[in-house]
Design an enzyme around this catalytic site. Sequence first.
Site, PDB file in Angstrom:
ATOM      1  N   LYS A  13      -1.447   1.356   3.645  1.00 30.50           N
ATOM      2  CA  LYS A  13      -1.570   2.614   2.880  1.00 30.50           C
ATOM      3  C   LYS A  13      -3.024   2.887   2.504  1.00 30.50           C
ATOM      4  O   LYS A  13      -3.499   4.009   2.638  1.00 30.50           O
ATOM      5  CB  LYS A  13      -0.708   2.564   1.609  1.00 30.50           C
ATOM      6  CG  LYS A  13       0.776   2.406   1.849  1.00 30.50           C
ATOM      7  CD  LYS A  13       1.586   2.504   0.565  1.00 30.50           C
ATOM      8  CE  LYS A  13       1.275   1.444  -0.455  1.00 30.50           C
ATOM      9  NZ  LYS A  13       1.646   0.074  -0.074  1.00 30.50           N
ATOM     10  N   ARG A  88       6.719   4.345  -8.772  1.00 34.13           N
ATOM     11  CA  ARG A  88       7.329   3.067  -8.384  1.00 34.13           C
ATOM     12  C   ARG A  88       8.832   3.055  -8.632  1.00 34.13           C
ATOM     13  O   ARG A  88       9.516   2.153  -8.181  1.00 34.13           O
ATOM     14  CB  ARG A  88       6.692   1.910  -9.162  1.00 34.13           C
ATOM     15  CG  ARG A  88       5.276   1.607  -8.741  1.00 34.13           C
ATOM     16  CD  ARG A  88       4.727   0.443  -9.540  1.00 34.13           C
ATOM     17  NE  ARG A  88       3.304   0.279  -9.350  1.00 34.13           N
ATOM     18  CZ  ARG A  88       2.765  -0.487  -8.406  1.00 34.13           C
ATOM     19  NH1 ARG A  88       3.519  -1.142  -7.575  1.00 34.13           N
ATOM     20  NH2 ARG A  88       1.463  -0.582  -8.297  1.00 34.13           N
ATOM     21  N   ARG A 127      -4.614 -12.441   7.840  1.00 35.63           N
ATOM     22  CA  ARG A 127      -5.735 -11.859   7.102  1.00 35.63           C
ATOM     23  C   ARG A 127      -6.392 -12.933   6.229  1.00 35.63           C
ATOM     24  O   ARG A 127      -7.616 -13.014   6.149  1.00 35.63           O
ATOM     25  CB  ARG A 127      -5.226 -10.688   6.252  1.00 35.63           C
ATOM     26  CG  ARG A 127      -6.310  -9.775   5.740  1.00 35.63           C
ATOM     27  CD  ARG A 127      -5.789  -8.410   5.413  1.00 35.63           C
ATOM     28  NE  ARG A 127      -5.106  -8.367   4.119  1.00 35.63           N
ATOM     29  CZ  ARG A 127      -4.568  -7.259   3.606  1.00 35.63           C
ATOM     30  NH1 ARG A 127      -4.621  -6.126   4.270  1.00 35.63           N
ATOM     31  NH2 ARG A 127      -3.978  -7.278   2.435  1.00 35.63           N
ATOM     32  N   ARG A 139      -8.356 -13.071  -1.011  1.00 32.87           N
ATOM     33  CA  ARG A 139      -7.890 -12.235  -2.127  1.00 32.87           C
ATOM     34  C   ARG A 139      -6.604 -12.817  -2.688  1.00 32.87           C
ATOM     35  O   ARG A 139      -5.757 -13.302  -1.941  1.00 32.87           O
ATOM     36  CB  ARG A 139      -7.597 -10.812  -1.616  1.00 32.87           C
ATOM     37  CG  ARG A 139      -8.803  -9.966  -1.431  1.00 32.87           C
ATOM     38  CD  ARG A 139      -8.476  -8.634  -0.801  1.00 32.87           C
ATOM     39  NE  ARG A 139      -7.215  -8.050  -1.245  1.00 32.87           N
ATOM     40  CZ  ARG A 139      -6.656  -6.991  -0.673  1.00 32.87           C
ATOM     41  NH1 ARG A 139      -7.213  -6.411   0.354  1.00 32.87           N
ATOM     42  NH2 ARG A 139      -5.525  -6.497  -1.134  1.00 32.87           N
ATOM     43  N   ARG A 150       5.346 -10.108  -4.331  1.00 33.27           N
ATOM     44  CA  ARG A 150       5.078  -8.666  -4.413  1.00 33.27           C
ATOM     45  C   ARG A 150       6.028  -7.891  -3.496  1.00 33.27           C
ATOM     46  O   ARG A 150       6.504  -6.812  -3.845  1.00 33.27           O
ATOM     47  CB  ARG A 150       3.621  -8.370  -4.018  1.00 33.27           C
ATOM     48  CG  ARG A 150       2.611  -8.834  -5.051  1.00 33.27           C
ATOM     49  CD  ARG A 150       1.195  -8.642  -4.568  1.00 33.27           C
ATOM     50  NE  ARG A 150       0.883  -7.235  -4.395  1.00 33.27           N
ATOM     51  CZ  ARG A 150       0.109  -6.762  -3.414  1.00 33.27           C
ATOM     52  NH1 ARG A 150      -0.403  -7.566  -2.512  1.00 33.27           N
ATOM     53  NH2 ARG A 150      -0.136  -5.477  -3.315  1.00 33.27           N
TER      54      ARG A 150
END
Length: 198
Positions: A13, A88, A127, A139, A150
């Site tokens: 996104k 959300r 990644r 990250r 998540r």
Amino acid sequence: MRLIFLGPPGAGKGTQAKRLVEKYNIPQLSTGDMLRAAVAAGTPVGLKAKAVMEAGQLVSDDIVVGIIVDRIEEPDARNGFILDGFPRTVAQAEALDAALAAKGQKVDLALELVVDHDKLVDRIINRAAEAQARGEEVRKDDDPEVFKTRLAAYARDTAVVAPYYKERGLLVQIDGQQPIDKVSADIEKALSPLLTNV
């Protein structure tokens, strides 16, 4: 052009929104960034949010929608905006619709990037490995276990927002597993009816 970006974390996104920001000169609005900015600016709604956050509670939908409504009054959002990470929940989607309707506006389109969840986990693992190989810090969001949490939260809470927009004829689903440029091309195709009305 008032757009909502939907899709699980890691679906791309952010990458796609950035391209639209550059092409159409409309801001990408992240509720987290707006919340922090409103608190820092000491706006009435920002002060409310600050009090809630300092009490260790979640900021209510009313406050978040209030911050969005304040933000879209700014000159850079006059031609539209991209909302990423909001709504959300269906309650938030309804609150957003009501707030926009009060201004004579509406959401023009909800774009959902559809990605297979197992492939997403693989993408995140890759990644993280690439970042490590470059000697960069991984990250926190790219930690596979954090990411799975998540993803589960997305499936539980946010996935219900897509049917809300589908019922209203505003949802366009795009295969987010394609190459980035192909995803962009599909998004452009979805936006073309809006551009003829501008």
